[in-house]
Design an enzyme around this catalytic site. Sequence first.
Site, short mmCIF file in Angstrom:
data_model
loop_
_atom_site.label_atom_id
_atom_site.label_comp_id
_atom_site.label_asym_id
_atom_site.label_seq_id
_atom_site.Cartn_x
_atom_site.Cartn_y
_atom_site.Cartn_z
N THR A 124 17.03 -41.77 -11.27
CA THR A 124 16.99 -43.13 -10.70
C THR A 124 15.96 -43.22 -9.58
OG1 THR A 124 19.35 -43.05 -11.07
CG2 THR A 124 18.53 -44.94 -9.85
N LYS B 208 19.75 -34.04 0.50
CA LYS B 208 20.52 -33.69 1.70
C LYS B 208 21.31 -32.40 1.52
CE LYS B 208 22.86 -36.79 -0.90
NZ LYS B 208 22.33 -37.85 -1.73
N VAL C 9 19.07 -39.21 4.22
CA VAL C 9 20.22 -39.80 4.93
C VAL C 9 20.10 -41.32 4.94
CG1 VAL C 9 21.53 -39.91 7.09
CG2 VAL C 9 20.36 -37.80 6.46
N GLY D 19 19.70 -43.56 2.67
CA GLY D 19 18.79 -44.19 1.70
C GLY D 19 17.65 -44.95 2.32
N GLY E 24 28.99 -46.74 -11.77
CA GLY E 24 27.95 -45.73 -11.54
C GLY E 24 27.67 -45.46 -10.07
N LYS F 114 24.87 -35.17 5.13
CA LYS F 114 24.07 -36.12 5.92
C LYS F 114 24.34 -35.94 7.42
CE LYS F 114 23.97 -39.31 2.01
NZ LYS F 114 24.73 -40.36 1.30
N GLY G 25 20.81 -45.72 -4.22
CA GLY G 25 20.20 -46.51 -5.28
C GLY G 25 18.70 -46.27 -5.34
#
Length: 446
Positions: A21, A113, A140, A142, A195, A213, A311
């Site tokens: 992804t 991470k 950390v 995103g 998901g 994180k 994401g």
Amino acid sequence: MHSNPTSPTTPLKIGLAGTGTVGQGVWRHLRGQADLLARRCGRSLEIVGVSSRNAAKAEAAGIPAALVTPRWEDLVARPDIDVIVELIGGVDDAFRLVKGALEAGKHVVTANKALLAERGGELFRLASEKKRRLLYEASVAGGIPLLQALREGLAANRILSLHGIVNGTCNYILTRMSEEGKDYAEVLAEAKKLGYAEADESLDVEGWDAAHKALVLAALAYGFWPKMASLSVRGIAGLDRRDIAFARTLGYGIKLLAIVKTVPSGRIEVGVQPTLVPSSHVLASVKGVFNAVLVRGDVVGDTLYYGRGAGGDPTASAVLSDLASLARDGDGACSSRFSGLWNEATPPGIASPDEVTARYYLRLTVEDRPGVLARIATILGERNIGISSVIQPEVMVAPGEAEGRVPLILMIHDANTRNFEEARAALEALDIVHGPAVSFRVEDFT
Ligand code: HSE
């Protein structure tokens, strides 16, 4: 030999390892923002090779087959590549990849991470030796540019504390349990269907992802790599929805918090646990898969960072910010660029449970008869632990719980963690207390 990344005229040549992804997001947005990035960085950024164990996935993402190899080793061996983006995940293989890339004289950007938490110390030593940069903004929270803020924006501050909602899956589960009164298991099943949870869900719900994180944040803020084993880690698995309801009655929400904090001895506490947060506090209003981190500096006071923590798109944004930094500044001159950390005079070390003082929520299932509260108060009092409030709801006995037993909820004044754990064990041993004593940390952010 690697090409000269400081030259303003040559493109920054990138090897992309991994087409999951995040890898697909990096591919897509690097191309979509190519002109903007080139203008801002003064040179273009170009993906010249991609490794993928799944050629069909790479093809579906629109990556030309001519760029793709199944082996990341092929990227590491290429002399024209300046920087490898590690997005293969896991620890062992990713370690070999990052080590190989640094040894080959390449910079590395990673979102991993778990890798940093387990082996960050070794990798940053190597990066420092090789004078290559190892960047990890995406590891950390995103898309939130949090590490950049800690490293640059708060450079003049000693960090006093960090409190973070850093796992989107857990925050999603807690939000739905709280807003819809649903059970943990029911919401977890829905989160998996959507998901959100990691392939191994225990990484999320047992607190490990948040702990990785927390460790990265602690390293950056305090200049040393704590050992994973020194962290106290507890997730949200099996959380009882009644505790969310009782906490609300007391004016609190429950959040999974990563806590990194200087304690009075000067050492730091690093851990993850479900924590009661005042309903009026800004962290309580962080809903769903969003992340937020509250950082307290000794000069600036409180600062808050909020956004999407997981994401493909947000994480790609963070990876691209590291690539832009490399394209703009290249090797740089400051040693912390290579070590990844501040050069602190004396890293503080991890606090023992004796050094940590906190407030607690404690729920006991007790017999509904006179004298019970007095016996409980005695056990707490003997350990110098005060009670700030008590509620004993008349309903909400769990299904299957015996008649004549009621939940008793106590809010505990500041207590030393070791004393509190001892008191909890002593309370569980009482004949008037049934089942486990359920407790949560309480943070008031004072
Ligand atoms: N599983 C993680 C989360 C993904 O839910 O936040 C980002 O690390």
